[in-house]
Design a protein around this motif. Structure first.
Motif, PDB file in Angstrom:
ATOM      1  N   SER A 496      -3.048  -9.848 -10.387  1.00 49.64           N
ATOM      2  CA  SER A 496      -1.956  -8.997  -9.934  1.00 49.64           C
ATOM      3  C   SER A 496      -0.667  -9.413 -10.625  1.00 49.64           C
ATOM      4  O   SER A 496      -0.568 -10.508 -11.195  1.00 49.64           O
ATOM      5  CB  SER A 496      -1.789  -9.081  -8.411  1.00 49.64           C
ATOM      6  N   THR A 497       0.327  -8.528 -10.558  1.00 54.16           N
ATOM      7  CA  THR A 497       1.666  -8.826 -11.039  1.00 54.16           C
ATOM      8  C   THR A 497       2.596  -8.894  -9.840  1.00 54.16           C
ATOM      9  O   THR A 497       2.265  -8.437  -8.739  1.00 54.16           O
ATOM     10  CB  THR A 497       2.151  -7.742 -12.015  1.00 54.16           C
ATOM     11  N   MET A 498       3.796  -9.431 -10.065  1.00 59.69           N
ATOM     12  CA  MET A 498       4.741  -9.555  -8.962  1.00 59.69           C
ATOM     13  C   MET A 498       5.153  -8.181  -8.435  1.00 59.69           C
ATOM     14  O   MET A 498       5.241  -7.966  -7.226  1.00 59.69           O
ATOM     15  CB  MET A 498       5.973 -10.344  -9.408  1.00 59.69           C
ATOM     16  N   ILE A 499       5.381  -7.229  -9.339  1.00 62.34           N
ATOM     17  CA  ILE A 499       5.797  -5.909  -8.868  1.00 62.34           C
ATOM     18  C   ILE A 499       4.642  -5.198  -8.166  1.00 62.34           C
ATOM     19  O   ILE A 499       4.855  -4.412  -7.240  1.00 62.34           O
ATOM     20  CB  ILE A 499       6.358  -5.049 -10.030  1.00 62.34           C
ATOM     21  N   GLY A 500       3.407  -5.492  -8.576  1.00 66.12           N
ATOM     22  CA  GLY A 500       2.260  -4.916  -7.873  1.00 66.12           C
ATOM     23  C   GLY A 500       2.165  -5.419  -6.453  1.00 66.12           C
ATOM     24  O   GLY A 500       1.902  -4.653  -5.511  1.00 66.12           O
ATOM     25  N   ASN A 501       2.408  -6.728  -6.260  1.00 62.25           N
ATOM     26  CA  ASN A 501       2.396  -7.288  -4.904  1.00 62.25           C
ATOM     27  C   ASN A 501       3.546  -6.739  -4.069  1.00 62.25           C
ATOM     28  O   ASN A 501       3.390  -6.464  -2.869  1.00 62.25           O
ATOM     29  CB  ASN A 501       2.486  -8.812  -4.981  1.00 62.25           C
ATOM     30  N   LEU A 502       4.720  -6.572  -4.712  1.00 62.03           N
ATOM     31  CA  LEU A 502       5.874  -6.034  -4.002  1.00 62.03           C
ATOM     32  C   LEU A 502       5.620  -4.587  -3.588  1.00 62.03           C
ATOM     33  O   LEU A 502       5.997  -4.174  -2.483  1.00 62.03           O
ATOM     34  CB  LEU A 502       7.108  -6.130  -4.894  1.00 62.03           C
ATOM     35  N   ARG A 503       4.993  -3.833  -4.442  1.00 56.52           N
ATOM     36  CA  ARG A 503       4.667  -2.424  -4.132  1.00 56.52           C
ATOM     37  C   ARG A 503       3.829  -2.332  -2.859  1.00 56.52           C
ATOM     38  O   ARG A 503       4.127  -1.558  -1.949  1.00 56.52           O
ATOM     39  CB  ARG A 503       3.926  -1.813  -5.312  1.00 56.52           C
ATOM     40  N   LEU A 504       2.799  -3.150  -2.758  1.00 56.70           N
ATOM     41  CA  LEU A 504       1.937  -3.121  -1.577  1.00 56.70           C
ATOM     42  C   LEU A 504       2.686  -3.586  -0.331  1.00 56.70           C
ATOM     43  O   LEU A 504       2.527  -3.011   0.756  1.00 56.70           O
ATOM     44  CB  LEU A 504       0.714  -4.002  -1.812  1.00 56.70           C
ATOM     45  N   ALA A 505       3.495  -4.634  -0.479  1.00 51.33           N
ATOM     46  CA  ALA A 505       4.234  -5.159   0.670  1.00 51.33           C
ATOM     47  C   ALA A 505       5.230  -4.132   1.201  1.00 51.33           C
ATOM     48  O   ALA A 505       5.407  -3.984   2.421  1.00 51.33           O
ATOM     49  CB  ALA A 505       4.953  -6.451   0.270  1.00 51.33           C
ATOM     50  N   LEU A 506       5.894  -3.395   0.309  1.00 49.04           N
ATOM     51  CA  LEU A 506       6.857  -2.388   0.747  1.00 49.04           C
ATOM     52  C   LEU A 506       6.162  -1.211   1.426  1.00 49.04           C
ATOM     53  O   LEU A 506       6.661  -0.678   2.419  1.00 49.04           O
ATOM     54  CB  LEU A 506       7.679  -1.899  -0.448  1.00 49.04           C
ATOM     55  N   TYR A 507       5.020  -0.794   0.908  1.00 49.27           N
ATOM     56  CA  TYR A 507       4.274   0.282   1.566  1.00 49.27           C
ATOM     57  C   TYR A 507       3.863  -0.128   2.979  1.00 49.27           C
ATOM     58  O   TYR A 507       3.961   0.666   3.925  1.00 49.27           O
ATOM     59  CB  TYR A 507       3.039   0.643   0.739  1.00 49.27           C
ATOM     60  N   LYS A 508       3.406  -1.364   3.121  1.00 51.02           N
ATOM     61  CA  LYS A 508       2.983  -1.839   4.438  1.00 51.02           C
ATOM     62  C   LYS A 508       4.153  -1.882   5.402  1.00 51.02           C
ATOM     63  O   LYS A 508       4.054  -1.445   6.568  1.00 51.02           O
ATOM     64  CB  LYS A 508       2.355  -3.229   4.307  1.00 51.02           C
ATOM     65  N   ALA A 509       5.296  -2.393   4.937  1.00 50.97           N
ATOM     66  CA  ALA A 509       6.472  -2.500   5.799  1.00 50.97           C
ATOM     67  C   ALA A 509       7.018  -1.120   6.162  1.00 50.97           C
ATOM     68  O   ALA A 509       7.419  -0.872   7.308  1.00 50.97           O
ATOM     69  CB  ALA A 509       7.550  -3.333   5.104  1.00 50.97           C
ATOM     70  N   ALA A 510       7.038  -0.190   5.194  1.00 53.15           N
ATOM     71  CA  ALA A 510       7.555   1.161   5.462  1.00 53.15           C
ATOM     72  C   ALA A 510       6.665   1.905   6.455  1.00 53.15           C
ATOM     73  O   ALA A 510       7.155   2.623   7.327  1.00 53.15           O
ATOM     74  CB  ALA A 510       7.657   1.941   4.152  1.00 53.15           C
ATOM     75  N   ALA A 511       5.355   1.724   6.337  1.00 54.95           N
ATOM     76  CA  ALA A 511       4.438   2.364   7.283  1.00 54.95           C
ATOM     77  C   ALA A 511       4.627   1.790   8.677  1.00 54.95           C
ATOM     78  O   ALA A 511       4.588   2.522   9.683  1.00 54.95           O
ATOM     79  CB  ALA A 511       2.998   2.191   6.822  1.00 54.95           C
ATOM     80  N   ALA A 512       4.856   0.470   8.782  1.00 51.55           N
ATOM     81  CA  ALA A 512       5.051  -0.165  10.091  1.00 51.55           C
ATOM     82  C   ALA A 512       6.308   0.343  10.774  1.00 51.55           C
ATOM     83  O   ALA A 512       6.373   0.395  12.006  1.00 51.55           O
ATOM     84  CB  ALA A 512       5.111  -1.686   9.919  1.00 51.55           C
ATOM     85  N   GLN A 513       7.310   0.738   9.989  1.00 51.60           N
ATOM     86  CA  GLN A 513       8.568   1.224  10.569  1.00 51.60           C
ATOM     87  C   GLN A 513       8.608   2.741  10.687  1.00 51.60           C
ATOM     88  O   GLN A 513       9.634   3.304  11.091  1.00 51.60           O
ATOM     89  CB  GLN A 513       9.747   0.738   9.718  1.00 51.60           C
ATOM     90  N   GLY A 514       7.524   3.408  10.335  1.00 49.46           N
ATOM     91  CA  GLY A 514       7.465   4.850  10.484  1.00 49.46           C
ATOM     92  C   GLY A 514       8.201   5.629   9.412  1.00 49.46           C
ATOM     93  O   GLY A 514       8.438   6.835   9.567  1.00 49.46           O
ATOM     94  N   LEU A 515       8.586   4.976   8.311  1.00 51.91           N
ATOM     95  CA  LEU A 515       9.275   5.667   7.226  1.00 51.91           C
ATOM     96  C   LEU A 515       8.312   6.476   6.366  1.00 51.91           C
ATOM     97  O   LEU A 515       8.722   7.412   5.678  1.00 51.91           O
ATOM     98  CB  LEU A 515      10.032   4.658   6.355  1.00 51.91           C
ATOM     99  N   ILE A 516       7.048   6.095   6.352  1.00 54.78           N
ATOM    100  CA  ILE A 516       6.015   6.856   5.656  1.00 54.78           C
ATOM    101  C   ILE A 516       4.786   6.925   6.556  1.00 54.78           C
ATOM    102  O   ILE A 516       4.629   6.117   7.483  1.00 54.78           O
ATOM    103  CB  ILE A 516       5.622   6.217   4.298  1.00 54.78           C
ATOM    104  N   GLU A 517       3.927   7.863   6.285  1.00 57.56           N
ATOM    105  CA  GLU A 517       2.687   7.980   7.044  1.00 57.56           C
ATOM    106  C   GLU A 517       1.713   6.896   6.589  1.00 57.56           C
ATOM    107  O   GLU A 517       1.508   6.718   5.382  1.00 57.56           O
ATOM    108  CB  GLU A 517       2.051   9.354   6.823  1.00 57.56           C
ATOM    109  N   PRO A 518       1.110   6.156   7.504  1.00 54.31           N
ATOM    110  CA  PRO A 518       0.102   5.169   7.093  1.00 54.31           C
ATOM    111  C   PRO A 518      -1.137   5.873   6.571  1.00 54.31           C
ATOM    112  O   PRO A 518      -1.379   7.045   6.907  1.00 54.31           O
ATOM    113  CB  PRO A 518      -0.199   4.406   8.387  1.00 54.31           C
ATOM    114  N   PRO A 519      -1.928   5.220   5.742  1.00 51.82           N
ATOM    115  CA  PRO A 519      -3.153   5.842   5.235  1.00 51.82           C
ATOM    116  C   PRO A 519      -4.086   6.233   6.375  1.00 51.82           C
ATOM    117  O   PRO A 519      -4.160   5.553   7.399  1.00 51.82           O
ATOM    118  CB  PRO A 519      -3.780   4.747   4.362  1.00 51.82           C
ATOM    119  N   ARG A 520      -4.783   7.340   6.214  1.00 49.53           N
ATOM    120  CA  ARG A 520      -5.754   7.754   7.225  1.00 49.53           C
ATOM    121  C   ARG A 520      -6.906   6.757   7.273  1.00 49.53           C
ATOM    122  O   ARG A 520      -7.314   6.196   6.259  1.00 49.53           O
ATOM    123  CB  ARG A 520      -6.293   9.155   6.908  1.00 49.53           C
TER     124      ARG A 520
END
Length: 700
Positions: A496-520
């Motif tokens: 992995s790369t650092m930006i790849g890890n950051l991408r996943l971490a931001l998606y997880k955090a945004a889904a937890a806060q309701g800013l995006i829909e979590p994966p089905r």
């Protein structure tokens, strides 16, 4: 001693022993165990010397022995265990006997109680009615016994089957809170006798809502239907996989667990023997044995193999784990992929009822450059783009001190409120999850939030060139979050790369806060990752093959080069050679990895000796495999699926520990049985070993 006297002595001794054994047999069959058995005078000395004096248990032990004796006189267990919906066909008025677990009891008054009996599989239940109107009846005796028993006591229940009207607002096929169909709506048992098969002491709490620690895993599995259900699902999927593989002409073959130490790439567990200086190693995988089977003439092999690796642990890794191991002769990458796709499609369609989309394919370079991971989660739409040429040198110098950097960027579509999105990214980097990204030696990430109310939509620091030439995929509109990160320019290595890890971490955090829909939950995106580098630079975290070339096999040292051109690169620049290596990935999780193998002994030894530059003695550790390949081994390929990871995905869990009956903790400990435990000095000496500290204290 004369022959006659010898014969007489042996006959006397045999008679004595026979008599002793007969007395013991009569003693065991005697119901009154408090009575000591008699010993014949001729053999009294021998019996006492052999068996010792009569044991006189204390009151607590005697009570336990008496209670245990009742369990030895139970009826046929197979008949007692049949607590199933066939109860509905049992004629009312019939005498019945069943075994199972007592559940919650409700006392209406001193003489009337209701309780539930759950069957041994815990998927069906029936109501027990206990009535003690006649104080001298067997029912009263059973009623009094029932009231002394705690919930979850294993029992044998006897009684009369009766009709039972369904409670109001509840149909005949209602389900209990655990989800099982209950026959208690149409039948109930009038209690006539109950026999406890063990006791539940008052200091043990057994409740479904209790949160049990790993040291009480047995209680969790008894009461938590979801935990039990995952293990049952695991068993069923293995059964279905076996059926499919047998139908496709695979042969199941077990390979040894006591192997030898060979430098395949991971740290091993050694098993010392009593032969001084000799040890087995537990297998990292059955890799070498299955290649030997291909040379043995088996066209298709598989097994559910136990594997062992002494590695740092995390959520998807255990020191011992199960993999579905497969190998095929006269086969290549496509052959293996076809078989795996058929297997996974069958399992997923059977157990998730979710459609399996076509398996896409992606090269390692594409996965690393577009997703920052060789295990891309395709459910997240944002792709990473290199934007180095579109940025001003001035800006690049502000975000990294690298001399020759590459700048990657991706865009996330969040809310349409820039202020909310700025707060989100600020809070993220202030959290423990985000703090590590700020300590990147290549430079901190740069983030921007599109805002139509500001000049250049809030992207002014990036310059006019970026605003004019940025690809549509990373053109930040109002509210969009733009993330940039520097990395060293050059070929990708690692997972992995650092930006790849950051991408996943931001998606997880945004889904937890309701800013995006979590994966089905039922959105599974399978992808084959191919064209891995054949070799990677060595690092301190992995032992590799222990060669001196500064290289380690990306997969393992038996993986073949993909093409003839890659074979030629082994002579000039092995770091550029591509391997015939493939991983199956779903939703960011590597389910398994495989490769086409090197089937030529001379080429395999060349890899060991000239490319990896392994020591001659380490190459000799593989001499058995080289000799096998030299015998005319056919081309072959295979794969191993991590069954624990597969079950984690299939059941929607977060960790492989949730789908393993008795897993290890993050420190490699089994809290239930307290392993590993400290070996005694005598145990070490059996294997001619001493602990280093002990040896130092002893002057050794």
């Amino acid at each position: 001693m004369s022959l006659g006297k010898t014969t007489q002595h042996l006959n006397s001794r045999s008679s004595c022993l026979w008599s002793s054994y007969a007395e013991i047999s009569r003693f065991v069959r005697t119901r009154n165990h408090g009575t000591a058995f008699r010993v014949s005078a001729a053999c009294s000395q021998t019996s006492i010397r052999k068996f010792g004096s009569v044991i006189r248990p204390d009151s607590k032990a005697k009570e336990a022995l008496d209670q245990y004796r009742t369990t030895l006189r139970a009826e046929d267990w197979s008949a007692l265990a049949k607590l199933t919906p066939v109860w509905e066909t049992v004629r009312p008025g019939s005498e019945v006997a069943f075994c199972g677990y007592l559940q919650t009891r409700r006392d209406v008054n001193k003489k009337l109680s209701f309780t539930i009996l759950r069957n041994i599989k815990q998927n069906h239940a029936i109501q027990i009615v206990s009535n003690a109107n006649d104080e001298d009846s067997v029912e009263a005796e059973a009623h009094n016994q029932l009231k002394t028993l705690r919930e979850w006591t294993p029992v044998v229940v006897k009684g009369i089957m009766k009709e039972r009207a369904a409670p109001p607002k509840q149909g005949p096929n209602a389900t209990t809170p655990r989800g099982e169909t209950s026959v208690m709506n149409t039948r109930e048992i009038a209690l006539t006798a109950i026999t406890p098969l063990n006791e539940v002491p008052k200091d043990i709490i057994i409740k479904g809502e209790t949160v049990y620690g790993p040291e009480q895993r047995h209680l969790q599995l008894r009461t938590d239907w979801s935990a039990r259900g995952r293990l049952i699902t695991r068993s069923t999927t293995i059964h279905e996989a076996r059926k499919l593989l047998h139908a496709r002409e695979f042969v199941e073959i077990e390979t040894p667990l006591l192997f030898k130490s060979t430098p395949e790439g991971a740290r091993e567990f050694l098993v010392p023997t009593r032969n001084k200086g000799l040890a087995y190693a537990l297998p990292q995988s059955p890799q070498q044995y299955k290649q030997i089977l291909m040379a043995s003439g088996f066209p298709k092999y598989y097994q559910f193999a136990r594997c062992f690796r002494d590695e740092d642990l995390r959520a998807d890794r255990q020191p011992e784990f199960t993999q579905l191991d497969m190998e095929m002769s006269f086969a290549d990458e496509g052959t293996v992929m076809t078989e795996i796709e058929a297997l996974i499609s069958k399992i997923w369609s059977t157990f998730t009822k979710a459609p399996v989309t076509p398996f896409s394919r992606m090269t390692y370079h594409e996965a690393m450059s577009s997703y920052g991971s060789d295990k891309p989660d395709l459910r997240h739409s944002a792709k990473i783009h290199e934007v180095t040429e579109r940025l001003e040198t001035d800006f690049i110098g502000k975000i990294t001190s690298l001399k020759y950097p590459a700048i990657d960027a991706f865009k996330m579509e969040l809310s349409d409120d820039p202020a909310m999105n700025r707060k989100f990214i600020t809070d993220f980097f202030d959290s423990p999850e985000g703090a590590s990204f700020l300590q990147n030696p290549d430079g901190q990430p740069a983030t921007f939030c599109g805002d139509a109310r500001e000049p250049m939509s809030g992207l002014g620091p990036l310059g006019h060139r970026f605003a004019m030439e940025a690809p549509a995929e990373i053109a930040a509109n109002h509210g969009d979050l733009l993330v940039m990160q520097a990395r060293p320019h050059g070929r990708f290595t690692g997972g992995s790369t650092m930006i790849g890890n950051l991408r996943l971490a931001l998606y997880k955090a945004a889904a937890a806060q309701g800013l995006i829909e979590p994966p089905r939950w039922n959105d599974y995106r399978f992808v084959w990752i191919t064209d891995f580098p054949m070799f990677s630079p060595t690092n301190d975290a992995e032992p590799g093959q222990g060669g001196t070339a500064g290289l380690a096999s990306t997969h393992h040292p038996f993986t073949a080069p993909k093409t003839a051109a890659d074979l030629d690169l082994l002579l000039t620049d092995p770091t550029k050679a591509i391997a015939a290596h493939y991983d199956i990935v779903v939703n960011g999780v590597e389910l398994g990895g495989g490769s086409r193998r090197i089937h030529n002994a001379e080429v395999q030894e060349f890899i060991f000796r000239d490319v990896l530059k392994m020591k001659p003695e380490r190459i000799e550790d593989f001499r058995h495999l080289l000799d096998v390949l030299r015998s005319g081994c056919p081309p072959h390929a295979g794969i191993a699926l991590g069954w624990d990871r597969l079950m984690t995905l299939l059941t929607g869990c977060e960790s492989v520990r949730d789908v393993i009956a008795f897993s290890k903790s993050g420190s490699g400990e089994d809290a239930l049985v307290k392993s590993p435990n400290k070996a005694t000095k005598e145990q070490w000496e059996t294997y001619h070993l001493r602990v280093a500290e002990d040896a130092a204290e002893g002057g050794a």
